[in-house]
Motif scaffolding. Structure first.
Motif, mmCIF file in Angstrom:
data_model
loop_
_atom_site.group_PDB
_atom_site.id
_atom_site.type_symbol
_atom_site.label_atom_id
_atom_site.label_comp_id
_atom_site.label_asym_id
_atom_site.label_seq_id
_atom_site.Cartn_x
_atom_site.Cartn_y
_atom_site.Cartn_z
ATOM 1 N N LYS B 155 0.837 -1.205 0.000
ATOM 2 C CA LYS B 155 0.000 0.000 0.000
ATOM 3 C C LYS B 155 0.868 1.250 0.000
ATOM 4 C CE LYS B 155 -3.245 -2.569 -0.250
ATOM 5 N NZ LYS B 155 -2.281 -3.593 -0.523
ATOM 6 N N VAL B 156 1.992 1.186 0.734
ATOM 7 C CA VAL B 156 2.886 2.343 0.765
ATOM 8 C C VAL B 156 3.498 2.563 -0.617
ATOM 9 C CG1 VAL B 156 4.933 3.296 1.844
ATOM 10 C CG2 VAL B 156 3.325 1.974 3.207
ATOM 11 N N GLY B 217 -11.586 -13.444 -3.698
ATOM 12 C CA GLY B 217 -11.943 -12.023 -3.690
ATOM 13 C C GLY B 217 -10.839 -11.292 -2.961
ATOM 14 N N GLY B 218 -11.087 -10.060 -2.565
ATOM 15 C CA GLY B 218 -10.067 -9.382 -1.790
ATOM 16 C C GLY B 218 -10.206 -7.887 -1.845
ATOM 17 N N ALA B 219 -9.420 -7.217 -0.976
ATOM 18 C CA ALA B 219 -9.508 -5.762 -0.884
ATOM 19 C C ALA B 219 -9.051 -5.109 -2.178
ATOM 20 C CB ALA B 219 -8.649 -5.281 0.289
ATOM 21 N N GLY B 256 -5.491 3.997 4.894
ATOM 22 C CA GLY B 256 -5.195 2.560 4.844
ATOM 23 C C GLY B 256 -3.880 2.218 5.517
ATOM 24 N N PRO B 257 -2.749 2.791 5.028
ATOM 25 C CA PRO B 257 -1.469 2.492 5.682
ATOM 26 C C PRO B 257 -1.462 2.903 7.144
ATOM 27 C CG PRO B 257 -1.107 3.539 3.559
ATOM 28 C CD PRO B 257 -2.576 3.584 3.806
ATOM 29 N N ALA B 258 -2.141 4.015 7.507
ATOM 30 C CA ALA B 258 -2.117 4.481 8.898
ATOM 31 C C ALA B 258 -2.810 3.478 9.815
ATOM 32 C CB ALA B 258 -2.787 5.853 9.000
ATOM 33 N N VAL B 259 -3.991 2.997 9.402
ATOM 34 C CA VAL B 259 -4.690 2.003 10.223
ATOM 35 C C VAL B 259 -3.840 0.739 10.350
ATOM 36 C CG1 VAL B 259 -6.683 0.463 10.282
ATOM 37 C CG2 VAL B 259 -7.004 2.875 9.749
ATOM 38 N N PHE B 260 -3.273 0.314 9.211
ATOM 39 C CA PHE B 260 -2.425 -0.883 9.196
ATOM 40 C C PHE B 260 -1.269 -0.725 10.187
ATOM 41 C CE2 PHE B 260 -2.324 -4.062 5.522
ATOM 42 C CZ PHE B 260 -2.038 -5.105 6.374
ATOM 43 N N LEU B 261 -0.610 0.431 10.111
ATOM 44 C CA LEU B 261 0.551 0.692 10.949
ATOM 45 C C LEU B 261 0.148 0.755 12.422
ATOM 46 C CD1 LEU B 261 3.455 1.095 10.037
ATOM 47 C CD2 LEU B 261 3.131 3.556 10.291
ATOM 48 N N THR B 262 -1.016 1.393 12.701
ATOM 49 C CA THR B 262 -1.485 1.493 14.082
ATOM 50 C C THR B 262 -1.730 0.110 14.669
ATOM 51 O OG1 THR B 262 -2.602 3.503 13.384
ATOM 52 C CG2 THR B 262 -3.164 2.643 15.556
ATOM 53 N N VAL B 263 -2.414 -0.741 13.871
ATOM 54 C CA VAL B 263 -2.669 -2.099 14.341
ATOM 55 C C VAL B 263 -1.355 -2.835 14.558
ATOM 56 C CG1 VAL B 263 -3.639 -4.332 13.692
ATOM 57 C CG2 VAL B 263 -4.944 -2.249 13.270
ATOM 58 N N PHE B 291 -11.229 -2.517 5.266
ATOM 59 C CA PHE B 291 -12.127 -1.452 4.827
ATOM 60 C C PHE B 291 -11.382 -0.127 4.691
ATOM 61 C CE2 PHE B 291 -15.712 -4.243 5.388
ATOM 62 C CZ PHE B 291 -16.573 -3.787 4.402
ATOM 63 N N ALA B 292 -10.441 0.144 5.620
ATOM 64 C CA ALA B 292 -9.639 1.361 5.478
ATOM 65 C C ALA B 292 -8.788 1.277 4.216
ATOM 66 C CB ALA B 292 -8.750 1.544 6.705
ATOM 67 N N MET B 293 -8.267 0.067 3.966
ATOM 68 C CA MET B 293 -7.391 -0.146 2.831
ATOM 69 C C MET B 293 -8.140 0.026 1.516
ATOM 70 S SD MET B 293 -4.820 -3.291 3.095
ATOM 71 C CE MET B 293 -5.556 -4.360 1.893
#
Lengths: 102, 315
Positions: B155-156, B217-219, B256-263, B291-293
């Motif tokens: 994503k980055v 399927g997928g994001a 997307g990346p921010a939520v991923f990184l936070t998790v 969903f963020a992604m």
């Protein structure tokens, strides 16, 4: 009963394949953009419609059947729009470009 | 020979023919059309190989989105094409190019043929541990849990690509909007399609994401469908691309990346490791990330196709 269903499938899918074949021959042989579009849309609409119709007796569930009908409807929508857009472009560019008739 | 292997051979043969035709095509636009057809046929090959997830990605991104990008590039290059296509490679240059291609092909063939049989694979381990995330689709398991780091970095990279496109803007258009599309006839077929199709496409895009828990399927595939719907609306002139400098747009792009990184950091602080999910909450956490992604990826893909800013931010 299943023999009858199989016969329906064979008849409808074969008819659909004939339309695809005729549409492809038309696409390759017709002289200008508008007639080629005419041939192509027949293949999409009738050909795929008949193939879907023929496959309907073979599906396992109502959901799968509805999905296939949706696919056909979406192809109808996309095919009609795209052929309109191509025809508009052919008309705008006029005769002489790619042998398109006015 | 029975009918099914014969059909497989037939499809493989057509893929090869279309590939050669795409490379050999003189006209840029013809080559692009060949490439799109090649991608769709390749998707069929993936289905036959039992990899529907890859087939969906190939059709949506390799053929659809890359096709749209290439058509845009071919249209922009059209003005300069006659001068380029008259430049032909000389005899020595051709021999060199052919030798180089043959050497590369031979090297790839040697590597492929010397692979150990059975090939080293983590597939059985991934399948054996599928239960820990309560997701049924092993591909989603690998993408979102076992190798989530790769997906996050992907994503980055996508954001970096968008920055690359944006940096092509001239100074006065920096932070502005891309070139507007040609005005479509408001009563015409394109506008009708742009009004009728997006409701269907949005539902389909979200459902492709939702079912990826247990089915192919997928994001990324869902996001591509959403991006296509957005682009359709833009092309019909029913909406405008947000200015690249807008704060809301930039928030969506980093969501997307921010939520991923936070998790991920949460996993480091509270759990076992970076990007480790609490087992009981694995599925909800993955859904939040996805969903963020999907929002970020759909927006990024749409902006990539829309191109660099060419108008200043004011209308």
């Amino acid at each position: 009963m299943s023999v009858v269903l199989d016969l329906i499938t064979i008849a409808a899918v074969s008819a659909g394949v004939v339309f695809f074949l005729a549409g492809t021959v038309g696409l390759l042989r017709f002289p200008d953009t508008l007639t080629r579009l005419h041939a192509l849309t027949k293949a999409d609409n009738l050909g795929l419609g008949l193939v879907v119709l023929g496959l309907l007796p073979q599906v396992g569930s109502l959901r799968d059947g509805l999905k296939m009908i949706c696919v056909w409807l979406l192809v109808l929508l996309a095919g009609a729009t795209v052929s309109q857009l191509v025809a508009q472009a052919a008309r705008r560019d006029g005769p002489g470009s790619d042998g398109a008739a006015p | 020979m029975t009918i099914v292997p014969a059909l497989d051979l037939f499809v493989a043969g057509i893929v090869l023919i279309v590939a050669v035709w795409t490379v050999a095509a003189r006209d840029t636009m013809s080559a692009v059309v060949g490439f799109v057809a090649y991608g769709l046929l390749l998707a069929l090959v993936w289905v036959r190989l039992g990899a529907p997830d890859v087939a969906l990605t190939e059709a949506a991104i390799g053929s659809g989105l890359a096709g749209a990008l290439l058509i845009g590039a071919a249209t922009r290059l059209r003005a300069g094409e006659p001068s380029v296509s008259t430049e032909r490679l000389g005899g020595a240059g051709r021999v060199l190019a052919m030798t180089l291609s043959a050497v590369v092909a031979a090297a790839v063939a040697v590597v492929l043929l010397s692979l150990p049989d059975p090939a080293p694979s983590l597939a059985s381990e991934a399948a054996a541990n599928a239960g820990v995330t309560s997701l049924g689709n092993p591909v989603t398991n690998v993408l979102m849990a076992f190798r989530a780091m790769d997906t996050m970095l992907e994503k980055v990279v996508l954001l970096l690509a968008l920055l690359g496109v944006w940096s092509m803007a001239r100074d006065h258009a920096w932070g502005g909007r891309p070139r507007s599309c040609r005005r479509a006839d408001p009563e015409g077929p394109l506008v009708l399609l742009a009004r009728v199709l997006p409701p269907v496409g949005v539902v389909l895009g979200i459902s492709v994401l939702w079912v990826s828990a247990d089915h192919p399927g997928g994001a990324f595939q869902g996001a591509t469908i959403l991006a296509a719907m957005w682009l359709l609306v833009l092309m019909a002139g029913l909406g405008d691309v947000p200015a690249a400098g807008g704060r809301r747009l930039r928030l969506v792009l980093v969501a997307g990346p921010a939520v991923f990184l936070t998790v991920g950091l949460g996993g480091l602080a509270l759990g076992a490791a970076f990007l480790s999910y609490p087992p009981a909450w694995a599925k909800p956490v993955i859904l939040v990330i996805e969903f963020a992604m999907v929002l970020t990826v759909a927006t990024t893909l749409g902006l990539l196709v829309a191109g660099p800013p060419e108008r200043s931010a004011e209308r």
